[in-house]
Design an enzyme around this catalytic site. Sequence first.
Site, PDB file in Angstrom:
ATOM      1  N   HIS A  95     -61.511 -28.338  58.309  1.00  0.00           N
ATOM      2  CA  HIS A  95     -62.775 -27.655  57.983  1.00  0.00           C
ATOM      3  C   HIS A  95     -63.771 -27.953  59.089  1.00  0.00           C
ATOM      4  O   HIS A  95     -64.049 -29.119  59.379  1.00  0.00           O
ATOM      5  CB  HIS A  95     -63.311 -28.132  56.634  1.00  0.00           C
ATOM      6  N   HIS A  97     -67.545 -26.565  61.346  1.00  0.00           N
ATOM      7  CA  HIS A  97     -68.784 -25.781  61.338  1.00  0.00           C
ATOM      8  C   HIS A  97     -68.884 -25.061  62.681  1.00  0.00           C
ATOM      9  O   HIS A  97     -69.906 -25.104  63.350  1.00  0.00           O
ATOM     10  CB  HIS A  97     -69.996 -26.693  61.128  1.00  0.00           C
ATOM     11  N   TYR A 122     -52.161 -12.961  68.003  1.00  0.00           N
ATOM     12  CA  TYR A 122     -52.156 -14.380  67.663  1.00  0.00           C
ATOM     13  C   TYR A 122     -53.089 -14.712  66.508  1.00  0.00           C
ATOM     14  O   TYR A 122     -52.860 -15.686  65.789  1.00  0.00           O
ATOM     15  CB  TYR A 122     -52.471 -15.231  68.891  1.00  0.00           C
TER      16      TYR A 122
END
Length: 224
Positions: A95, A97, A122
Site C-alpha cells: 500500500h 501513497h 504490462y
Amino acid sequence: MSATESRLREEICRYGRSLFERGLTPGSSGNISVRLDDGGWLVSPTNASLGFLDPARISRLDAEGNLVSGDKPTKEIPLHTALYQSRREARAIVHLHSTHAVAVSMLPEIDPQAVLPPLTPYYLMRTGGTALVPYFRPGDPAVADAIRGLAGRYSAVLLANHGPVVAGESLEGAVFATEELEETARLYLILRNLNPRALSPAQVDDLVAHFGLTLPEHRGGCGG
C-alpha cells in the site's frame, strides 16, 4: 525464527527502501505485509518510514491478527486483512501513497470498475485491472467491507484520495504490480484529454489468451 521469515523481513526492508528512495511513498506513509505459511503475517509498523525499516522491529502477527512480536503494526490492518481474505492466493500486499495514482483517484470521470484504460500490455499483465473504492478515513474498519464487496475480482484497488493497495503471489510481484499501476496512472495524466490509442479489445483478448490472464471488465479509453 525460521530462515524463511528472516529472509522475508529483509525483503520487506529492501523493497520498502527502494520504493521510498524513488519517491513512491513519502514520509511515514505506506505499508507492506507478507503472509507466512502458518497463517500469520509480517507487516511494517505504524508511523514507520518504508525507507528506514529495521528487520527486527517488523510487526509479527498471528493468524488472528494479534501482535506476537515487534513494534505496533500499521493502522491499515483492516484493508490488508480484507484483501487477503478475498484473494486467497495473495502472499503479499503493498500500500503506497504514490502521487500519480492518488491524483487519478480524485478525477471525476474515473470508472470505479476500471480505474485505468488498457494503455499498455504490462499494466494488464501485472495488475489485471484496478477498482476504485470510495474514501474512508485511514484505518477505518469499514474499508474492509468495501474491499470484500469486490469479491476478490481485483488484486489492485485504488482508495479514493488515499492511494493504491496491491496484492501479489509474492512480495516482488506485489511491488512490481504497484509500480506498474503508478506508471500507468502517470501515463493517464499525461495523455488525459488527448484521445490516446489504448489497446483494442482484440489486443486485450490476445493478451488474455497468450498469458492466461483473468481480467475484470475493462471499458473505454482516457476520459475527459
